[in-house]
Design an enzyme around this catalytic site. Structure first.
Site, PDB file in Angstrom:
ATOM      1  N   SER A 186       3.337   6.093  -5.969  1.00 13.28           N
ATOM      2  CA  SER A 186       3.049   4.729  -6.403  1.00 13.28           C
ATOM      3  C   SER A 186       2.851   4.547  -7.903  1.00 13.28           C
ATOM      4  O   SER A 186       2.969   3.434  -8.404  1.00 13.28           O
ATOM      5  CB  SER A 186       1.798   4.208  -5.681  1.00 13.28           C
ATOM      6  OG  SER A 186       0.670   5.017  -5.978  1.00 13.28           O
ATOM      7  N   HIS A 214       4.902   2.600  -0.019  1.00 16.47           N
ATOM      8  CA  HIS A 214       5.750   1.950  -1.027  1.00 16.47           C
ATOM      9  C   HIS A 214       7.241   2.112  -0.737  1.00 16.47           C
ATOM     10  O   HIS A 214       8.070   1.665  -1.524  1.00 16.47           O
ATOM     11  CB  HIS A 214       5.431   2.507  -2.415  1.00 16.47           C
ATOM     12  CG  HIS A 214       4.141   2.018  -2.975  1.00 16.47           C
ATOM     13  ND1 HIS A 214       4.034   0.845  -3.685  1.00 16.47           N
ATOM     14  CD2 HIS A 214       2.893   2.535  -2.925  1.00 16.47           C
ATOM     15  CE1 HIS A 214       2.772   0.662  -4.060  1.00 16.47           C
ATOM     16  NE2 HIS A 214       2.063   1.669  -3.609  1.00 16.47           N
ATOM     17  N   LYS A 244       2.200  -4.458   1.724  1.00 18.31           N
ATOM     18  CA  LYS A 244       3.045  -4.429   0.521  1.00 18.31           C
ATOM     19  C   LYS A 244       4.327  -5.214   0.789  1.00 18.31           C
ATOM     20  O   LYS A 244       4.306  -6.436   0.781  1.00 18.31           O
ATOM     21  CB  LYS A 244       3.266  -2.986   0.084  1.00 18.31           C
ATOM     22  CG  LYS A 244       1.959  -2.342  -0.385  1.00 18.31           C
ATOM     23  CD  LYS A 244       2.127  -0.936  -0.870  1.00 18.31           C
ATOM     24  CE  LYS A 244       0.862  -0.409  -1.532  1.00 18.31           C
ATOM     25  NZ  LYS A 244      -0.327  -0.392  -0.654  1.00 18.31           N
TER      26      LYS A 244
END
Length: 396
Positions: A186, A214, A244
């Site tokens: 990340s 991610h 996310k």
């Protein structure tokens, strides 16, 4: 009377953090966290959100969330193992399994919760975990909670991984050995070497665990890092977040049916914490359906990501070795990094400074997160601000 010792400890350490540029000031956003945000009445281009696909403000998700509140109420009402499992939680988990290409899935209240829950439910004091040195804090905490022997592996160093796996297995000290890695790291945006990791895991019969927080919605045309490499049948545990690219809140682990059955009876956050709200569950399911039906948002994300990267590289900024939309501009010194971020904000660009302990000392960076929602005009404005401030501060 409150503790003087505590007050002294807190005041001295907060002051020290501020002096060294390590104190994180928390900003309050007024309104939605979209491509543009408002802080203290000031509108800015938002380059700090994990909302990769812009789904947080998608009208289709908002509609099903509102409908869910009318039908189910605002909360699940209980933990999953009593009567907090609603039919929409089951629908979500079925959709997650189909999305990730696994037999089953289990959902949790957050991605952080997932790693705390799943690692400690499978690994114990008689086991060992091979963990990449740049793994997320939730992985580190999950490993610690398991009480397994943690063996730190040099970042994406396959020779080091193979050697340490060999030593751990051949020592005969451990019942089980797991290798655990982020799918996408990340802070730097690089991708784990999953094909090589899987080869080593098969050689030494390691349990494989990939944190794809991610990567889901980003790689593999949206299905994630494991799907990107075609390794759905080779990775034991796929962890992901719904907060996310999916745009909502929550987390999940996907894998074989027996793994998911075990997590339902042994992972403590599932057993002892109330389930995610009906609105969260149903809007997450809707988001995943959209990603399975179309790659349009994913393609727009990558188009914007590549455009921003090229613009910053052409100006002469150090953006590291990112292979994903995560785009760090590496400054180095913590105070200079904080100053750079503040100047960007003054110019109408919100891009947060990331410093120690999130990244190693001396590697402070402004992390940029372009999304599918940004327009070319917004990105051009951001690049122009970077150029102005970079020259002003002597970085380009």
């Amino acid at each position: 009377m409150t503790s003087k010792v505590l007050d002294t400890f807190l005041n001295e350490n907060i002051t020290d953090l501020k002096k060294r540029g390590l104190y994180n000031e928390i900003d309050s956003v007024q309104g939605a966290n979209g491509a543009m945000i408002t802080i203290d009445g000031k509108k800015s281009i938002n380059l700090s959100s994990n909302n990769y696909l812009g789904l947080t403000t998608d009208d289709r998700l908002k509609k099903v969330a509102k409908d869910a509140i009318d039908s189910y109420g605002v909360g699940a009402g209980a933990v999953r193992t009593i009567n907090g499992t609603l039919d929409i939680h089951i629908d979500l988990e079925k959709k997650l399994a189909a999305f990730k290409g696994t037999e089953a899935a289990i959902s949790y209240q957050s991605g952080f919760n997932c790693n705390m829950a799943a690692i400690s439910a499978v690994m114990d004091k008689n086991d060992a975990i091979l963990s990449d040195e740049l793994n997320h804090a939730s992985i580190i905490d999950g490993c610690r909670l398991s009480k397994a022997k943690i063996i730190r592996v040099n970042h994406s160093d396959m020779d080091d991984l193979r050697q340490k796996a060999k030593e751990a297995v051949e020592s005969g000290q451990y019942n089980k050995v797991m290798v655990i890695t982020d799918g996408v790291f990340s802070m730097d945006g690089d991708v784990a070497k999953l094909p090589e990791i899987v080869d080593i895991a098969e050689e030494f019969d390691l349990i494989t665990y990939v944190d794809d927080a991610h990567g889901s919605g980003v790689l593999g045309k949206g299905a994630g890092t494991v799907k990107h490499f075609g390794l759905q049948d080779k990775v034991d545990m796929q962890m992901g977040t719904l907060s996310k690219a999916i745009g909502v809140i929550g987390g999940y682990v996907a894998g074989k049916e027996n793994l998911i059955d075990w997590l339902k009876v042994r992972s403590r956050p599932f057993l002892f914490s109330t389930a995610v709200s009906p609105a969260d569950a149903i809007s997450s399911t809707k988001a995943i359906e959209l990603l399975m039906e179309s790659t349009d948002l994913n393609e727009k994300l990558w188009k914007n990501s590549n455009y921003l990267k090229e613009g910053l590289k052409e100006l002469g900024f150090d953006i590291g070795n990112s292979e994903t939309p995560i785009t760090p501009v590496i400054i180095g010194d913590e105070k200079e990094t904080q100053k750079f971020s503040k100047r960007l904000y003054e110019e109408g660009v919100y891009a947060k400074a990331i410093v120690f302990p999130t990244v190693p000392r001396g590697t402070g960076r402004v992390r940029n997160m372009p999304t599918a929602e940004h327009t070319k005009g917004m990105l051009d404005e951001a690049i122009a601000s970077y150029e102005k401030i970079g020259k002003e501060m002597g970085f380009i």
